[in-house]
Design an enzyme around this catalytic site. Structure first.
Site, PDB file in Angstrom:
ATOM      1  N   GLY A 166      21.492  -0.403 -38.819  1.00 22.62           N
ATOM      2  CA  GLY A 166      20.320   0.373 -39.449  1.00 22.62           C
ATOM      3  C   GLY A 166      19.955   0.138 -40.697  1.00 22.62           C
ATOM      4  O   GLY A 166      19.033  -0.245 -41.077  1.00 22.62           O
ATOM      5  N   ARG A 167      21.065   0.375 -41.663  1.00 25.08           N
ATOM      6  CA  ARG A 167      20.930   0.424 -43.114  1.00 25.08           C
ATOM      7  C   ARG A 167      20.614  -1.134 -43.489  1.00 25.08           C
ATOM      8  O   ARG A 167      20.700  -1.104 -44.907  1.00 25.08           O
ATOM      9  CB  ARG A 167      22.022   1.366 -43.724  1.00 25.08           C
ATOM     10  N   GLU A 182      27.063   5.686 -46.346  1.00 21.63           N
ATOM     11  CA  GLU A 182      26.888   5.451 -44.772  1.00 21.63           C
ATOM     12  C   GLU A 182      27.805   4.483 -44.469  1.00 21.63           C
ATOM     13  O   GLU A 182      28.743   4.306 -43.546  1.00 21.63           O
ATOM     14  CB  GLU A 182      25.601   5.347 -44.176  1.00 21.63           C
ATOM     15  N   LYS A 227      16.139   1.809 -33.948  1.00 18.82           N
ATOM     16  CA  LYS A 227      16.813   0.696 -33.455  1.00 18.82           C
ATOM     17  C   LYS A 227      17.152   1.066 -32.043  1.00 18.82           C
ATOM     18  O   LYS A 227      17.133   0.458 -31.138  1.00 18.82           O
ATOM     19  CB  LYS A 227      18.157   0.415 -34.059  1.00 18.82           C
ATOM     20  N   GLU A 282      15.030  12.948 -34.040  1.00 16.50           N
ATOM     21  CA  GLU A 282      14.141  13.329 -35.113  1.00 16.50           C
ATOM     22  C   GLU A 282      12.994  12.183 -34.963  1.00 16.50           C
ATOM     23  O   GLU A 282      11.623  12.594 -34.851  1.00 16.50           O
ATOM     24  CB  GLU A 282      14.725  12.855 -36.510  1.00 16.50           C
ATOM     25  N   LYS A 303      24.794  15.639 -34.790  1.00 15.66           N
ATOM     26  CA  LYS A 303      23.910  15.349 -34.011  1.00 15.66           C
ATOM     27  C   LYS A 303      24.138  16.183 -32.537  1.00 15.66           C
ATOM     28  O   LYS A 303      23.214  16.666 -31.981  1.00 15.66           O
ATOM     29  CB  LYS A 303      23.779  13.967 -33.700  1.00 15.66           C
ATOM     30  N   HIS A 359      16.011  13.074 -69.702  1.00 14.25           N
ATOM     31  CA  HIS A 359      15.744  14.701 -70.293  1.00 14.25           C
ATOM     32  C   HIS A 359      16.338  15.542 -68.814  1.00 14.25           C
ATOM     33  O   HIS A 359      15.783  16.590 -68.898  1.00 14.25           O
ATOM     34  CB  HIS A 359      14.039  14.726 -70.299  1.00 14.25           C
TER      35      HIS A 359
HETATM   36  O1  F6P Z   1      22.069   8.232 -39.539  1.00 13.08           O
HETATM   37  C1  F6P Z   1      22.815   7.407 -38.419  1.00 13.08           C
HETATM   38  C2  F6P Z   1      21.752   6.392 -37.865  1.00 13.08           C
HETATM   39  O2  F6P Z   1      22.202   5.875 -36.724  1.00 13.08           O
HETATM   40  C3  F6P Z   1      21.513   5.363 -39.040  1.00 13.08           C
HETATM   41  O3  F6P Z   1      22.453   4.555 -39.354  1.00 13.08           O
HETATM   42  C4  F6P Z   1      20.195   4.538 -38.501  1.00 13.08           C
HETATM   43  O4  F6P Z   1      19.847   4.012 -39.686  1.00 13.08           O
HETATM   44  C5  F6P Z   1      19.545   6.069 -38.358  1.00 13.08           C
HETATM   45  O5  F6P Z   1      20.549   6.896 -37.786  1.00 13.08           O
HETATM   46  C6  F6P Z   1      18.334   5.592 -37.447  1.00 13.08           C
HETATM   47  O6  F6P Z   1      18.684   5.140 -35.986  1.00 13.08           O
HETATM   48  P1  F6P Z   1      17.578   4.623 -35.226  1.00 13.08           P
HETATM   49  O7  F6P Z   1      16.827   3.421 -36.035  1.00 13.08           O
HETATM   50  O8  F6P Z   1      18.583   4.207 -34.019  1.00 13.08           O
HETATM   51  O9  F6P Z   1      16.405   5.690 -34.884  1.00 13.08           O
END
Ligand code: F6P
Length: 546
Positions: free
Chosen positions: A270-271, A356, A208, A214, A511, A387
């Site tokens: 995002g979620r 979240e 987003k 990452e 972060k 199990h």
């Molecule tokens: O974990 C924090 C967060 O901002 C989430 O809400 C989001 O889904 C994820 O990191 C990834 O963010 P982006 O889509 O901006 O890379």
């Protein structure tokens, strides 16, 4: 300080607390007293049948919970969300994932502008692109057909499409290899690409913000891998990288042609985003028609949430039941147990959606909460959990409300022999909720001739609450219905708890600190302000690493 009365001081809350203090009946009694309980406590939504009769509730409980929902104006906030008001107060944003599945002719306005045409423009662009990849018309830099799709993203830019891809595997083009890379651990990208032919591989960079460390790190490594394998220059990127983002500038900076960017908007959390452009990998896998069927499924539950009366409103009921246990029975966790192997990533997806969203300890105005908010959500598909950890649910000391999700039919693709196993799977599904609710009394155990010293060990108290969600079959539409059900359940709880379910500031500190610590690891740089424990660990890491 806001003028709103504190939640725990509301008469509706104290009435529930009193009701809880006087709570006595066992589920066995509740069913014995009311032969119609199962029927009365079942709601139907689209293809879902929700039986909530095995809960520690009476009509009075439900009435009190509904009064709490009315007092906290859950439906008022719901309507504000659907109208596009900026209910994400800390980020001053509208919350409009529901617009992602609005029909073409709907009007949903943000700041006076109808967003639905843009939503469909992007969906059409995605459909066109997915069609070209699926047909082989879109080729890689060397003219070879795309056979592998690797989605690079994390959190909401990974979990949704990864979960849905697993869930809908039977509907996917089996000639395509679709993988998901999220972890900044290089092993993730390594394993995802090691057996792929770069000439046939498309990377979808999903972010987003397009700033998530990452994702940008993995995307950069993927680009290096691709260009190295192809022995090509940056001009090869255009045919092998597309982006899903709200941030065109950053996408361009990365070197992806913005013509190959699929857009979404800041009013999609995002979620809550996998039915936006973030679902491109899924759309390529299942095709645009199936993707639209999934959106239709979401919409069935959106319409239900918007229009169904409170007493038959499934997300409202599920949300209130969670509050009943979390706030009045001190249940700390909530298990989600799908009886479908295809839903292996379903609960992991819900963890972000729920935790979240509702893992908050201040109210919308910044005042601390003095009540429990979101639960720890956990679970894995049945029958494996039976199990492993079901022992604790049956005979442990903790109250763990659980959702059991099952299907009347196995997916069509299974052989007849494997389809025949479905009855056994579902026999377990039904048996578990029965055992959890009704248990096995000491007298019943004795009647089986069990020796007295064994009786206590073999007795099941029962009275463990569960919701059973029985659906027809795991189709794209049903998956959409299930996800929307949980999205709105989470919404309901956040509304009652008066928290902002749409921000995620809790992710930020880690972060920032990671960025600060990294130079200490890579260059041995001094990091001011490291606590003694972390400083010693960092030093040990540097000594130990080869
Ligand atoms: O974990 C924090 C967060 O901002 C989430 O809400 C989001 O889904 C994820 O990191 C990834 O963010 P982006 O889509 O901006 O890379």
């Amino acid at each position: 300080m806001s003028d709103t009365p504190k939640l725990t001081r509301r008469p509706e809350w104290t009435a529930l607390a009193d009701h809880r203090d006087q709570w006595q009946p066992h589920l066995r009694d509740l069913f014995a007293e009311d032969p119609k309980r199962a029927e009365r406590y079942t709601v139907r939504v689209g293809d879902l049948r929700l039986d909530y009769s095995k809960h520690l509730i009476t009509d009075e409980t439900l009435a009190l919970l509904q009064e709490l929902a009315a007092a906290t104006d859950v439906f008022g906030l719901r309507d504000a969300m659907f109208r596009g008001e900026r209910i994400n107060v800390t980020e001053n944003r509208a919350v409009l994932h529901t617009a992602l599945r609005a029909p073409r002719d709907a009007v949903v306005e943000v700041d006076g502008e109808n967003v639905v045409p843009e939503v469909h423009q992007v969906l059409d662009k995605m459909a066109d692109f997915a069609g070209r990849v699926r047909s082989g018309e879109w080729t890689g830099h060397t003219g070879r057909r795309i056979k592998n799709v690797v989605n690079i993203g994390i959190g909401g830019s990974d979990l949704g499409p990864a979960m849905a891809y697993e869930a809908l595997r039977a509907f996917t083009d089996r000639a395509l290899t679709v993988r998901f890379v999220s972890n900044v651990d290089g092993a993730d990208l390594h394993e995802a690409t090691r057996d792929l032919d770069a000439e046939e591989t498309l990377f979808i960079v999903a972010s987003k913000t397009f700033t998530t460390i990452e994702t940008i790190t993995n995307a950069t490594s993927a680009r290096d891998w691709l260009l190295g394998e192809l022995n090509a220059g940056p001009e090869a990127v255009a045919k092998h990288f597309v982006a899903l983002s709200t941030n065109a500038e950053k996408v361009a900076d990365f070197g992806i042609d913005v013509a190959n960017m699929f857009e979404f908007w800041d009013w999609v959390g995002g979620r809550y985003s996998y039915d936006s452009a973030i679902g491109l990998s899924l759309m390529i896998a299942i095709g645009p028609d199936r993707f639209r069927e999934m959106l239709d499924g979401f919409r069935i539950v959106d319409d239900h949430f918007k229009n169904a009366p409170a007493e038959a409103n499934a997300p409202l009921l599920l949300g209130l039941l969670g509050i009943w246990y979390g706030d009045f029975f001190d249940a700390q966790t909530h298990a989600v147990l799908p009886y479908s192997h295809y839903l292996s990533k379903f609960t992991a997806y819900l963890q972000q959606l729920d935790m979240e969203s509702n893992g908050k300890s201040v109210q919308r105005d910044g005042e601390p909460v003095e009540w429990q908010t979101g639960p720890v959500v956990w679970g894995t598909p049945g029958t494996n959990g039976q199990h492993a950890y079901y022992q604790l649910i049956h005979q442990g000391t903790k109250l763990i409300p659980a959702d059991f999700i099952g299907f009347a039919n196995p997916v069509g693709e299974l052989s007849d022999e494997l389809k025949a196993q479905h009855d056994l799977l579902m026999a377990n599904f039904f048996a578990q909720t029965q055992a959890l609710a009704f248990g096995k009394s000491a007298d019943e155990v004795r009647a089986e001739g069990v020796s007295e010293e064994q009786v206590a060990h073999r007795t099941f108290h029962g009275d463990h609450p569960t919701t059973t969600i029985l659906a027809t079959e795991l189709t794209p539409s049903v998956l959409g219905q299930l996800i929307a059900l949980y999205e709105h359940k989470v919404f309901v709880q956040g509304a009652v708890w008066n928290i902002d379910s749409f921000d995620q500031w809790g992710v930020e500190l880690g972060k920032v600190l990671a960025k600060r610590v990294e130079p200490a690891l890579t260059e041995g740089a001094d990091v001011p302000g490291l606590d003694p424990s972390t400083a010693a660990l960092v030093a040990a890491y540097r000594t130990l690493r080869k």
